[in-house]
Scaffold this active site. Structure first.
Site, PDB file in Angstrom:
ATOM      1  CG  ASP A 105      -2.258   0.569   1.047  1.00 32.93           C
ATOM      2  OD1 ASP A 105      -2.399   1.400   0.138  1.00 32.93           O
ATOM      3  OD2 ASP A 105      -3.183   0.222   1.814  1.00 32.93           O
TER       4      ASP A 105
ATOM      5  CG  ASP B 179      -9.529   1.915  -0.878  1.00 36.28           C
ATOM      6  OD1 ASP B 179      -9.016   0.821  -1.146  1.00 36.28           O
ATOM      7  OD2 ASP B 179      -9.031   2.731  -0.082  1.00 36.28           O
TER       8      ASP B 179
HETATM    9  C1  DGJ Z   1      -6.015   1.535   1.820  1.00 33.52           C
HETATM   10  C2  DGJ Z   1      -6.319   0.364   0.942  1.00 33.52           C
HETATM   11  O1  DGJ Z   1      -6.739   0.784  -0.300  1.00 33.52           O
HETATM   12  C3  DGJ Z   1      -7.338  -0.523   1.631  1.00 33.52           C
HETATM   13  O2  DGJ Z   1      -7.720  -1.574   0.786  1.00 33.52           O
HETATM   14  C4  DGJ Z   1      -6.734  -1.033   2.905  1.00 33.52           C
HETATM   15  O3  DGJ Z   1      -5.650  -1.862   2.620  1.00 33.52           O
HETATM   16  C5  DGJ Z   1      -6.314   0.139   3.767  1.00 33.52           C
HETATM   17  N1  DGJ Z   1      -5.473   1.068   3.061  1.00 33.52           N
HETATM   18  C6  DGJ Z   1      -5.591  -0.333   5.003  1.00 33.52           C
HETATM   19  O4  DGJ Z   1      -5.141   0.697   5.762  1.00 33.52           O
END
Ligand code: DGJ
Length: 693
Positions: free
Chosen positions: A440, A497
């Site tokens: 991430d 997301d």
């Molecule tokens: C942002 C990501 O896009 C989510 O899927 C998740 O992994 C969160 N971060 C976790 O903090």
């Protein structure tokens, strides 16, 4: 004397030509030319006239337009000597080589600079990869270096580039060509939701399935700059490079990232398929190239930071029963990470949540026949972390900078930072049976700096060299780091997301202009979507996820029996079909109804296909308009079948043939009249399978 060069890939030709020792211009780029086309004549024919109010000769629109040759638009190179003096380069021919790669070298002896441009064609994918390198005899400061500059087509009224936001990636923006320029510059330090580095220039009348189009993608994760400029004389130039002034140190060599380009005479889909194939078959390095993409389960939206071993084990049981094959433990397993204010960079297992380490969970997951993946956000640090307390100087940017998600970035240019991350991450990978990392990157950088991106690339490369079986997913609050640079090092992107299937349908449709199924993650989200508040039917959620690399992200304990049965059924359909879909081309259909977002996934041998027709809104007219298919053989006969006709609603009460049975129809009919689907509510998907007889 003229110098001419040509590149052919069976579908497109690109011709470069130059007078004497000057930098060459791209004088032709488009449909394949005859082998015996006379390039000198073509070059002569390419010249445009001169009239009043103009210079006596038109300055070359070369692969690196030079201010010293009176070029009236943006130059391709802006560079200063070490003491800050601006250099005004004027390059002269040095050498050329053409065996596979066409490489042309030009020197400016007075300024001690050498410019090399290269072009590689690929007859299978129809992508031409271009790159520019600048060498200097002593360290110089770079302000701007364009990858080989291409002319913009004259038969085009507009250009389509890509913007977006968190939970709303891949939004296409159309801008009319006009004198002056369209300037996109991403100064966020990562590829970003806002700035996917892609451009499509459709010629007048082009659609998804028909007409001519030109497409570009700059494969770099640190932020790009694009200039699409129309000069006074009507010529157009398209430039790509790193965002300006991103190189903070003087150096003796600078290189652009690869610029991927493609011409199509089969509409936008021709470009899309070129990018999809090139990415899947040339850019991504697969640990197990022929292995099927496993169905994912990701626990983020089920538990967030609240990790409890028995709950996760229960969730894993249910996910496996639904058909999941890989369990991904998301954020919350390390340090004291109970929320997003703390612990980033403390990459050791949290003993409060996992008193016996991660082994009991991993063993449980393996016992269910699933593999195990784990989340990291390596480039980031919270002020509230042990590592920050010990090494505040590892932070990138000013001490009083504005935080993003309560966090700062680490200075990835520092070898000790990369070594530290390598040690911590490799310890987890060495001590556990992990075959997947979700990587991430949840904030923009305080400023763009190319060495930051190079540092990230170096860390990933080192980990991949030592753990070649581990796949990586590129995530940055969803789709904030998607480009061919990062995808040369990773195997999947977390596209967004947004697990809202309605939003996802649109996002993945537009992302398919560049991305194939095999890298595009898509998960079945919770019944009540956490990021949009919408409530969507399981069948719609499941089919939207089944359009790409499928996974689940809801808490499976919320599913009722019908939902679980539907999800199981769609997942099993996906597993049944993934082998051919993994290498299929995603063709966007020209839906006659703007409420319907539809695509056709066509097998490489064209023997089978599946159409996903998603109804994104209520239509203006009362019943569906026929949906034209594409890419079929006109004279062949196809058997088409509506595979989810069980979801017919009783309000659909007419007699349409597909409701009853499969049909046999010609490619000609399917492509020219189209398929007549039954009526449905919005937020529903029809799925139609086709086989050539
Ligand atoms: C942002 C990501 O896009 C989510 O899927 C998740 O992994 C969160 N971060 C976790 O903090």
């Amino acid at each position: 004397m003229n110098r001419t060069y040509r590149i052919d890939d069976g579908r497109q030709t690109l011709v470069l030509a130059a007078r004497n020792d000057r930098l060459p211009e791209v004088v032709y780029w488009g449909a394949l030319l005859q082998e015996d086309e006379n390039l000198d004549t073509l070059y002569a024919a390419h010249a445009i006239d001169v009239t009043g109010g103009m210079l006596d000769e038109n300055p070359d629109l070369s692969v690196c337009p030079e201010a010293t040759r009176s070029f009236p638009g943006q130059p391709g190179l802006i560079v200063r000597d070490n003491d800050g003096t601006p250099l005004l380069p004027k390059f002269c021919f040095e050498s050329f080589e053409q065996n596979g790669t066409l490489e042309l070298t030009y020197a400016d002896k007075d300024n001690g600079l050498t410019l090399t441009v290269s072009f590689i064609s690929d007859p299978d994918t129809h992508i031409i990869t271009c790159q520019t390198t600048l060498d200097a005899t002593r360290p110089v400061h770079l302000h701007w270096l364009a990858a080989p500059v291409l002319p913009g087509p004259q038969q085009s009224d507009e250009m389509i580039d890509v913007s977006g936001r968190w939970c709303g990636e891949f939004q296409l923006s159309r801008t009319a060509w006009a004198p002056g320029m369209r300037y996109r510059e991403n100064r966020t330090g990562r590829t970003g939701h806002e700035h996917f580095p892609g451009l499509i220039v459709p010629c007048r009348g082009a659609t998804n399935t028909e007409g001519e189009a030109y497409a570009f993608h700059y494969g770099w994760s640190g932020g790009h700059k694009m200039i699409a400029e129309e000069l006074q004389d009507g010529r157009r130039q398209i430039q790509w490079g790193h965002a300006a002034r991103m190189e903070t140190e003087a150096a003796t060599q600078f290189k652009t990232a690869p610029l991927y380009i493609s011409y199509s005479n089969t509409g936008l889909n021709g470009c899309a398929v070129a990018f999809q194939r090139h990415l899947r078959d040339r850019i991504v390095t697969w640990p197990k190239p022929n292995a099927p993409r496993p169905v994912h389960y990701n626990c983020w939206e089920a538990v967030y930071f609240d990790h409890k071993l028995p709950v996760l084990q229960d969730i894993a049981d249910r996910a496996a029963a639904l058909g999941a094959e890989r369990f991904v433990l998301d954020d919350g397993w390390f340090g004291n990470r109970d929320d997003d204010t703390r612990s980033l960079s403390d990459w050791t297992v949290d003993p409060r949540k996992y008193p016996d380490g991660l082994h009991p969970l991993i063993e449980h997951v393996h016992g269910l026949g699933m593999t195990f993946g784990i989340w990291f956000e390596p480039e980031m640090i919270n002020e509230d972390s042990d590592i920050h307390r010990a090494n505040p100087h590892w932070v990138f940017g000013a001490e009083d900078q504005t935080l993003g998600r309560q966090q700062k970035a680490l200075n990835m240019a520092l070898p000790e930072v990369r070594d530290f991350l390598y040690e911590r991450m490799s310890a987890i990978l060495r001590d556990h049976h992990v075959d997947y990392i979700k990587w991430d990157h949840n904030r923009v950088l305080p400023m763009p700096d190319a060495s930051q991106t190079r540092g990230s690339y170096a860390l990933i490369d080192r980990l991949r060299a030592d753990f070649p079986h581990v796949e990586i997913e590129s995530c940055a609050s969803g789709g904030g780091r998607i480009d061919f640079g990062i995808l040369g090092r990773t195997q999947r992107v977390w596209l967004s997301d947004s697990n809202d299937a309605l939003e996802r349908l649109r996002i993945q449709h537009d992302a398919a202009l560049f991305l194939p199924l095999s890298v595009t993650g898509s998960h079945v989200g919770p019944r009540h979507c956490h990021t949009s508040g919408r409530t969507l039917d399981m069948s719609f959620r499941a089919w939207v996820a089944a359009q790409r690399h499928m996974g689940f992200e809801m808490d499976p304990r919320e599913l009722d029996e019908t939902e679980a049965a539907t999800l199981k059924e769609v997942t099993s359909w996906w597993k049944h079909n993934r082998d051919w879909m993994q290498t299929a081309d995603i063709l966007r259909l020209d839906s006659a109804d703007p409420a319907v977002i539809a695509e056709q996934q066509l097998a490489r041998d064209k023997d089978r296909f599946v159409v996903f027709a998603g109804k994104a809104a209520t239509s203006a007219q009362i019943v569906p308009r026929p949906l034209r298919l594409t890419g079929l053989e006109q004279a062949a006969t196809y058997r088409i079948d509506l595979i989810n006709r069980a979801s017919l609603h009783h309000l659909s009460r007419g007699i349409t043939a597909l409701k009853e049975d499969a049909l046999e129809l010609s490619g000609n009919y399917l492509m020219h009249h189209g398929v007549t689907l039954p009526w449905s509510f919005p937020e529903r998907m029809w799925v139609l399978e086709g086989t050539r007889l």
